[in-house]
Motif scaffolding. Structure first.
Motif, PDB file in Angstrom:
ATOM      1  N   SER A  56      17.414   6.537 -20.129  1.00  0.00           N
ATOM      2  CA  SER A  56      18.172   7.147 -21.278  1.00  0.00           C
ATOM      3  C   SER A  56      19.433   6.438 -21.754  1.00  0.00           C
ATOM      4  CB  SER A  56      18.551   8.503 -21.058  1.00  0.00           C
ATOM      5  OG  SER A  56      19.349   8.732 -20.113  1.00  0.00           O
ATOM      6  N   GLU A  90      13.573   9.855 -19.892  1.00  0.00           N
ATOM      7  CA  GLU A  90      14.775  10.593 -19.882  1.00  0.00           C
ATOM      8  C   GLU A  90      15.669  10.290 -18.711  1.00  0.00           C
ATOM      9  OE1 GLU A  90      17.343  13.209 -22.013  1.00  0.00           O
ATOM     10  OE2 GLU A  90      15.408  12.184 -22.702  1.00  0.00           O
ATOM     11  N   LYS A  91      15.084  10.134 -17.806  1.00  0.00           N
ATOM     12  CA  LYS A  91      15.596  10.269 -16.330  1.00  0.00           C
ATOM     13  C   LYS A  91      15.811   8.819 -16.027  1.00  0.00           C
ATOM     14  CE  LYS A  91      13.326  10.759 -12.386  1.00  0.00           C
ATOM     15  NZ  LYS A  91      12.475  11.285 -11.481  1.00  0.00           N
ATOM     16  N   LYS A 120       9.378  12.074 -19.526  1.00  0.00           N
ATOM     17  CA  LYS A 120      10.230  12.562 -18.507  1.00  0.00           C
ATOM     18  C   LYS A 120      11.144  11.461 -17.856  1.00  0.00           C
ATOM     19  CE  LYS A 120       7.922  15.515 -16.361  1.00  0.00           C
ATOM     20  NZ  LYS A 120       7.647  16.226 -15.283  1.00  0.00           N
ATOM     21  N   HIS A 142      15.829   5.044 -25.976  1.00  0.00           N
ATOM     22  CA  HIS A 142      15.429   6.419 -26.250  1.00  0.00           C
ATOM     23  C   HIS A 142      14.203   6.534 -27.039  1.00  0.00           C
ATOM     24  CE1 HIS A 142      15.407  10.424 -28.418  1.00  0.00           C
ATOM     25  NE2 HIS A 142      15.892  10.964 -27.483  1.00  0.00           N
ATOM     26  N   ARG A 162      10.830   9.846 -27.880  1.00  0.00           N
ATOM     27  CA  ARG A 162      10.408  11.259 -27.943  1.00  0.00           C
ATOM     28  C   ARG A 162       8.812  11.218 -27.366  1.00  0.00           C
ATOM     29  NH1 ARG A 162      14.415  14.925 -30.366  1.00  0.00           N
ATOM     30  NH2 ARG A 162      16.039  13.529 -30.296  1.00  0.00           N
TER      31      ARG A 162
END
Lengths: 174, 174
Positions: free
Chosen positions: A31, A27-28, A24, A35, A37
């Motif tokens: 990003s 992402e925050k 998270k 990047h 996952r």
DNA sequence: TCCTTCATGTAACCTGTTACATGATTCC
DNA sequence: GGAATCATGTAACAGGTTACATGAAGGA
């Protein structure tokens, strides 16, 4: 290597965190720079633990593992940052599309560029808003320099797309 | 997909060429937009031939295969260019390093940035020279827009590095 | 004859994506 | 009880790098 360094950096700033937290945080907070996952982050954290760059400091509910950066991890991160071997091959899809632009009819190319200019403009606005929000919170601003860079990048791309569209229109008419 | 499109673009501009030629063309004409090695190019050309995007038009000495773009290849390239699905995840090592910069002592960070500014300046000079050379030759300039973009990118990066170094020095003293 | 350049390929490995898979906890 | 969220993983595949491998043709 970059993913490792990004994870070490986030652990250094935020203190102990789980793979889930880091996913998270990615992402925050970064990003616009890198990047990743969860399916890449979890295995990488396990390898980093095996290599002694992080340790599992606490185990929480639902199998949660709280990772902390080690001395060794911190040293490696600093080394990587200062190290001069950072020439990576360019692979920029935007630039590739720019290269191929003359394959299209002028009106098509212009339409494409106007659309891109708009999207870059939107991203620029989002980053500027993020920047203002951070300034309001008075955050020490770990990502301050990267955010400034991101804003410059978006502005540059938007201007290039807009001006190139103008140029193609001029050349087409003239 | 990008590699395919780059190869199709080069074949469209230059006319028939071998994998060997394309490897050099990559280096010479779009190295500032996309990078690929022969070990990736040769198998890709074979797959593209199997998919009907290119054909082996002539066979020369030393097993040389001259590839030409097909109608289908040309159509696909145009489709790809116009297609709007071009959001790829950011993965920018420069920006990542910018993000992590505050991990270093200010003097270290400043030295790093000054070095980067110099390297970006050198690349900028090289691209500008390339641009002038092209203008002198009066080339129709297929890569004109991409080159302009590259120049803007290098200038932006150089300025960011220089100004960020100044900023860190100011903050450190003040 | 020897060196360089032309010319094409493969194999092992690393990075990243997509999709699949599973289960615990918390909140309503 | 049911849904959302927390939480971790794996497998198959695509894209890319490095190193290895081979040999023909052309020029000195």
């Amino acid at each position: 290597m970059s993913l490792r360094m990004a994870l070490l950096g986030l652990l250094a700033v935020s203190g102990p965190a789980s793979g889930y937290d880091l996913t998270k945080l990615f992402e925050k907070s970064i990003s616009h720079a890198w990047h990743a996952r969860h399916s890449q982050i979890y295995p990488e954290l396990n390898k980093m633990a095996a290599d002694g760059l992080v340790t599992v400091q606490e185990e929480g509910p639902r199998g949660r593992k709280g990772y902390a950066i080690t001395e060794e991890g911190s040293r490696r991160l600093r080394e990587w940052l200062v190290g001069t071997e950072h020439f990576r091959p360019v692979r920029d899809e935007g630039a590739l599309r720019a290269f191929l632009l003359p394959m299209l009819e002028p009106p098509e190319a212009v339409a494409l560029l106007r659309g891109e200019a708009e999207r870059y403009g939107a991203k620029l606005a989002a980053l500027e808003e993020f920047d203002r929000a951070k300034a309001r919170e008075g955050k020490s601003g770990f990502g301050r320099y990267a955010l400034d860079l991101g804003i410059r990048q978006m502005r540059m791309m938007r201007d290039w797309a807009e001006e190139t569209a103008d140029r193609i229109e001029r050349d087409d008419r003239g």
